[in-house]
Design an enzyme around this catalytic site. Structure first.
Site: not given
Length: 408
Positions: A49, A274
């Site tokens: 990402e 995360h």
């Protein structure tokens, strides 16, 4: 491995969640990631990402002295978001895009446009190993566990990933797989991936663990996490993994696994939504060659394949219904255009009788019918491809299930 009987490999894995113009405090977080990588000196860094190539370039400029080898995998509408930094030379790279990756009309999710895929880099350094590190991947997000419309797509991705690893790792010494798999440890997709490839989970195999409880990587107290998505999981969920296995005459053991636990020390924000996963792997050579596919001999494998095939079959049935619905919509739009044409000819014929021709109404209706026709035709073609991909995967699973059942 001559001259190097053992090797300790430190691996860093992080879902960066760095979307230019949209992510909160993106530039600051990219700088924090770069500072940490340079300070800690990992052997292998796996990031995902990282949608902006400028962010990758900034990271490369910041950590290039510690990680002389790196690669950014370009693909998709806005990029794959995947990159790797390594202390060892990257000898080869391969980009593999999943055949299914969500729906183009689900704009709020965006997985289809991001072109999420897995890729593999083959690397060796210091004359230590001719391995296949690291398959690096991201599977389709779950979004809703109770009504998971993407489960068949995620299972297709897990199956393709497992097949890719199994068929390309035979010449390797050690295989590493890191990434946000968007699956809970007990989900059928992760069980299929691990059973079919023989990969071992660093969390369950680690001699020492330090970090979030139960190894969770998506936790409620993270300021970037959408709290409503974790209401059913008050402790968080573990969806980021480092998996590994030895293929030839090598052995691998996870000595230590860590996760970050919230904000970066001295700063009020974490790296990402995360938690990062960090593993220390001990690699050494054994005289006896290891089994290339140790997990495939497990008696539960046939049950896992059967369960996955059933879920893919459910997705195939739904895709066929969508294909039928969009095809019917396209036919109705075409019939509407034909009726308009007939009505227009009749109206033109009636002009001699002094009847006015409603040009505006006809034009608006025609534009609507043409728009619906193009949209429905496009969706019909998409769902036709989806049906073919699901059919192909279901057939592969059927053949694998049959072969497993026929084993003595």
């Amino acid at each position: 491995m001559e001259g190097h009987p053992t090797l300790q490999l430190r691996v860093f894995d992080l879902n960066c969640w760095a979307i230019r113009y949209l992510s909160k405090r993106r530039q600051e977080r990219v700088q924090l990631i770069g500072d940490t990588l340079r300070r800690e000196g990992f052997d292998l860094v796996l990031l995902q990402e990282v949608w902006s190539e400028q962010d990758y370039s900034d990271l490369k400029a910041k950590v290039g002295g510690c990680y002389p080898f790196s690669h950014y995998f370009r693909s998709g509408v806005i990029g794959s978001g995947l990159c790797v930094f390594s202390r060892f030379p990257i000898l080869d790279t391969l980009l593999y895009q999943y055949s299914l990756n969500g729906y183009p009309y689900m704009l709020q999710h965006g997985d289809w446009f991001c072109g999420k895929e897995r890729r593999s880099g083959a690397g060796a350094g210091m004359g230590v190993t001719a391995a296949l590190p690291p398959p690096r991947c991201q599977l389709h997000a779950e979004y809703c566990r109770e009504k998971d419309a993407y489960l068949p797509h995620r299972l297709v991705q897990a199956w393709e990933l497992a097949q890719f690893i199994r068929h390309t790792s035979k010449a390797a010494d050690v295989v590493l797989l890191g990434g946000d798999l968007n699956m809970h440890p007990e989900d059928v997709g992760i069980r299929l991936l691990r059973s079919w490839t023989g990969l071992r989970d660093a969390f369950t195999e680690a001699s020492r663990f330090e970090g979030c409880k139960d190894g969770c990587t998506l936790v409620p107290n993270n300021c970037f996490t959408v709290k409503t998505e974790l209401l059913p999981f008050p402790r968080g969920i573990r969806i980021d993994y480092i998996l590994y296995k030895a293929v030839s005459s090598f052995m691998v053991k996870c000595e230590e696994l860590k996760t970050t636990t919230g904000t970066v020390p001295g700063v009020d924000i974490p790296f990402s939504d995360h938690e990062a996963v960090m593993a220390t792997l001990h690699i050494w050579r054994e005289g006896q060659a290891a089994d290339a596919n140790p997990g495939t001999a497990e008696p539960t494998l046939v049950d896992v394949v059967t369960e996955a095939r059933t879920e893919v079959g459910v997705g195939l049935w739904a895709a066929r219904r969508q294909r039928y619905s969009t095809g019917r919509m396209a036919v109705l739009a075409l019939l509407l255009l034909l009726l308009q044409a007939v009505a227009a000819l009749g109206a033109l014929a009636g002009l001699a009788a002094g009847q006015p021709f409603p040009k505006l109404s006809f034009s608006l209706l025609a534009c609507l019918a043409i728009g619906v026709l193009f949209l429905a035709t496009g969706l019909h073609l998409f769902h036709t491809i989806e049906v073919k991909m699901l059919q192909g995967t279901e057939e592969q699973m059927r053949m694998a299930q049959q072969a497993l059942q026929e084993r003595p």
